[in-house]
Design a protein around this motif. Structure first.
Motif, PDB file in Angstrom:
ATOM      1  N   VAL A  18       0.855  -1.182   0.000  1.00 37.80           N
ATOM      2  CA  VAL A  18       0.000   0.000   0.000  1.00 37.80           C
ATOM      3  C   VAL A  18       0.894   1.237   0.000  1.00 37.80           C
ATOM      4  O   VAL A  18       1.789   1.366   0.832  1.00 37.80           O
ATOM      5  N   LEU A  19       0.638   2.138  -0.958  1.00 36.42           N
ATOM      6  CA  LEU A  19       1.421   3.367  -1.095  1.00 36.42           C
ATOM      7  C   LEU A  19       0.551   4.595  -0.893  1.00 36.42           C
ATOM      8  O   LEU A  19      -0.620   4.618  -1.274  1.00 36.42           O
ATOM      9  N   ASP A  20       1.173   5.639  -0.355  1.00 32.64           N
ATOM     10  CA  ASP A  20       0.534   6.941  -0.253  1.00 32.64           C
ATOM     11  C   ASP A  20       0.702   7.657  -1.598  1.00 32.64           C
ATOM     12  O   ASP A  20       1.429   7.188  -2.469  1.00 32.64           O
ATOM     13  N   ASP A  21       0.063   8.817  -1.746  1.00 36.29           N
ATOM     14  CA  ASP A  21       0.134   9.565  -3.004  1.00 36.29           C
ATOM     15  C   ASP A  21       1.551   9.956  -3.404  1.00 36.29           C
ATOM     16  O   ASP A  21       1.839  10.131  -4.579  1.00 36.29           O
ATOM     17  N   ASP A  22       2.426  10.077  -2.437  1.00 36.18           N
ATOM     18  CA  ASP A  22       3.807  10.448  -2.733  1.00 36.18           C
ATOM     19  C   ASP A  22       4.706   9.238  -2.956  1.00 36.18           C
ATOM     20  O   ASP A  22       5.906   9.376  -3.182  1.00 36.18           O
ATOM     21  N   GLY A  23       4.130   8.042  -2.880  1.00 40.91           N
ATOM     22  CA  GLY A  23       4.895   6.824  -3.107  1.00 40.91           C
ATOM     23  C   GLY A  23       5.484   6.216  -1.849  1.00 40.91           C
ATOM     24  O   GLY A  23       6.115   5.159  -1.916  1.00 40.91           O
ATOM     25  N   GLU A  78      -4.919 -10.730  -3.433  1.00 43.49           N
ATOM     26  CA  GLU A  78      -4.033 -11.759  -2.901  1.00 43.49           C
ATOM     27  C   GLU A  78      -2.681 -11.781  -3.593  1.00 43.49           C
ATOM     28  O   GLU A  78      -1.810 -12.560  -3.223  1.00 43.49           O
ATOM     29  N   CYS A  79      -2.492 -10.952  -4.598  1.00 42.34           N
ATOM     30  CA  CYS A  79      -1.335 -11.059  -5.481  1.00 42.34           C
ATOM     31  C   CYS A  79      -0.148 -10.218  -5.011  1.00 42.34           C
ATOM     32  O   CYS A  79      -0.313  -9.036  -4.686  1.00 42.34           O
ATOM     33  N   PRO A  80       1.043 -10.793  -5.010  1.00 37.71           N
ATOM     34  CA  PRO A  80       2.234 -10.016  -4.646  1.00 37.71           C
ATOM     35  C   PRO A  80       2.603  -8.971  -5.702  1.00 37.71           C
ATOM     36  O   PRO A  80       3.396  -8.078  -5.419  1.00 37.71           O
ATOM     37  N   ASN A  81       2.036  -9.043  -6.900  1.00 39.14           N
ATOM     38  CA  ASN A  81       2.288  -8.035  -7.931  1.00 39.14           C
ATOM     39  C   ASN A  81       1.454  -6.775  -7.726  1.00 39.14           C
ATOM     40  O   ASN A  81       1.722  -5.746  -8.330  1.00 39.14           O
ATOM     41  N   ALA A  82       0.425  -6.854  -6.901  1.00 39.57           N
ATOM     42  CA  ALA A  82      -0.505  -5.740  -6.730  1.00 39.57           C
ATOM     43  C   ALA A  82       0.072  -4.667  -5.820  1.00 39.57           C
ATOM     44  O   ALA A  82       0.707  -4.955  -4.810  1.00 39.57           O
ATOM     45  N   VAL A  83      -0.187  -3.423  -6.215  1.00 42.01           N
ATOM     46  CA  VAL A  83       0.162  -2.269  -5.393  1.00 42.01           C
ATOM     47  C   VAL A  83      -1.098  -1.412  -5.285  1.00 42.01           C
ATOM     48  O   VAL A  83      -1.690  -1.039  -6.301  1.00 42.01           O
ATOM     49  N   PHE A  84      -1.491  -1.113  -4.064  1.00 47.90           N
ATOM     50  CA  PHE A  84      -2.705  -0.348  -3.807  1.00 47.90           C
ATOM     51  C   PHE A  84      -2.328   1.073  -3.407  1.00 47.90           C
ATOM     52  O   PHE A  84      -1.457   1.277  -2.569  1.00 47.90           O
ATOM     53  N   THR A  85      -2.978   2.051  -4.031  1.00 48.21           N
ATOM     54  CA  THR A  85      -2.722   3.456  -3.741  1.00 48.21           C
ATOM     55  C   THR A  85      -4.031   4.139  -3.376  1.00 48.21           C
ATOM     56  O   THR A  85      -5.110   3.548  -3.499  1.00 48.21           O
ATOM     57  N   ARG A 121      -8.793  -9.120   3.193  1.00 48.75           N
ATOM     58  CA  ARG A 121      -7.644  -8.355   2.705  1.00 48.75           C
ATOM     59  C   ARG A 121      -7.959  -6.856   2.663  1.00 48.75           C
ATOM     60  O   ARG A 121      -7.107  -6.038   2.991  1.00 48.75           O
ATOM     61  N   ILE A 122      -9.184  -6.506   2.253  1.00 44.94           N
ATOM     62  CA  ILE A 122      -9.546  -5.082   2.212  1.00 44.94           C
ATOM     63  C   ILE A 122      -9.709  -4.537   3.626  1.00 44.94           C
ATOM     64  O   ILE A 122      -9.126  -3.507   3.976  1.00 44.94           O
ATOM     65  N   VAL A 123     -10.506  -5.219   4.433  1.00 38.64           N
ATOM     66  CA  VAL A 123     -10.871  -4.709   5.756  1.00 38.64           C
ATOM     67  C   VAL A 123      -9.683  -4.682   6.717  1.00 38.64           C
ATOM     68  O   VAL A 123      -9.528  -3.736   7.485  1.00 38.64           O
ATOM     69  N   HIS A 124      -8.830  -5.691   6.662  1.00 37.50           N
ATOM     70  CA  HIS A 124      -7.730  -5.762   7.629  1.00 37.50           C
ATOM     71  C   HIS A 124      -6.353  -5.473   7.038  1.00 37.50           C
ATOM     72  O   HIS A 124      -5.438  -5.119   7.779  1.00 37.50           O
ATOM     73  N   GLY A 125      -6.206  -5.608   5.717  1.00 43.58           N
ATOM     74  CA  GLY A 125      -4.888  -5.441   5.131  1.00 43.58           C
ATOM     75  C   GLY A 125      -4.671  -4.151   4.374  1.00 43.58           C
ATOM     76  O   GLY A 125      -3.537  -3.691   4.253  1.00 43.58           O
ATOM     77  N   ILE A 126      -5.750  -3.548   3.854  1.00 47.93           N
ATOM     78  CA  ILE A 126      -5.582  -2.361   3.013  1.00 47.93           C
ATOM     79  C   ILE A 126      -6.231  -1.127   3.644  1.00 47.93           C
ATOM     80  O   ILE A 126      -5.554  -0.115   3.869  1.00 47.93           O
ATOM     81  N   ARG A 127      -7.507  -1.196   3.918  1.00 48.79           N
ATOM     82  CA  ARG A 127      -8.222  -0.012   4.420  1.00 48.79           C
ATOM     83  C   ARG A 127      -7.583   0.606   5.668  1.00 48.79           C
ATOM     84  O   ARG A 127      -7.457   1.836   5.733  1.00 48.79           O
TER      85      ARG A 127
END
Length: 160
Positions: A18-23, A78-85, A121-127
């Motif tokens: 997970v990245l912030d707007d500045d990376g 679930e993918c290690p290639n994914a990056v969420f911003t 993954r959304i509720v506990h890993g990303i949000r």
């Protein structure tokens, strides 16, 4: 029991990137992103609906390198290639609303089998990696965009 399942899941899957707007990294993952990967993730060229993909043609789920990613569109969770911003947050929240709505459509065990990991993954890993302000902004965007936000950008290009 829920904590035990979460611990097992954390051991089996790397935490979402997970990245912030500045990376800058918002997650606790140890996976190092190269500066080029951060720039690509912050751009829109590699967006695959819920995330930015580091390499769509080098999917850990494909049978061979060079083949496109074969998983369902929420497989990015679930993918290690994914990056969420923060750019992906409105779509993630919209998809989370869809997952919640599906609870009424399926028996608990079936819903859990279909959507439980994506929800987790959304509720506990990303949000939780995003600030209250970022979530409020993304929620407003998701609500304003309505059902169209539930579609991948590639589909929207076909309808406009």
């Amino acid at each position: 029991m829920e904590n035990g399942l979460r611990e097992a899941l954390d051991a089996a899957l790397a935490p979402p990137v997970v990245l912030d707007d500045d990376g800058s990294r918002l997650d606790d993952g140890g996976d190092v992103l190269e500066p080029e990967e951060v720039q690509v993730a912050l751009g829109t060229d590699n967006d695959v609906w819920l995330a930015s993909c580091r390499d769509y043609y080098d999917s850990p789920w494909a049978l061979k390198k060079g083949a496109g990613c074969p998983v369902a569109i929420w497989g990015c969770l679930e993918c290690p290639n994914a990056v969420f911003t923060t750019r992906h947050l409105p779509s993630l929240l919209s998809f989370l609303d869809f997952l919640e709505a599906q609870r009424g459509e399926y028996a608990t065990a079936e819903w859990q089998a279909r959507y439980g990991l994506a929800w987790e993954r959304i509720v506990h890993g990303i949000r939780p990696k995003f600030s209250t302000e970022q979530i409020a902004t993304a929620t407003a965007i998701a609500e304003a965009a309505g059902p169209r936000l539930s579609l991948p950008a590639q589909f929207l290009e076909l309808t406009t």
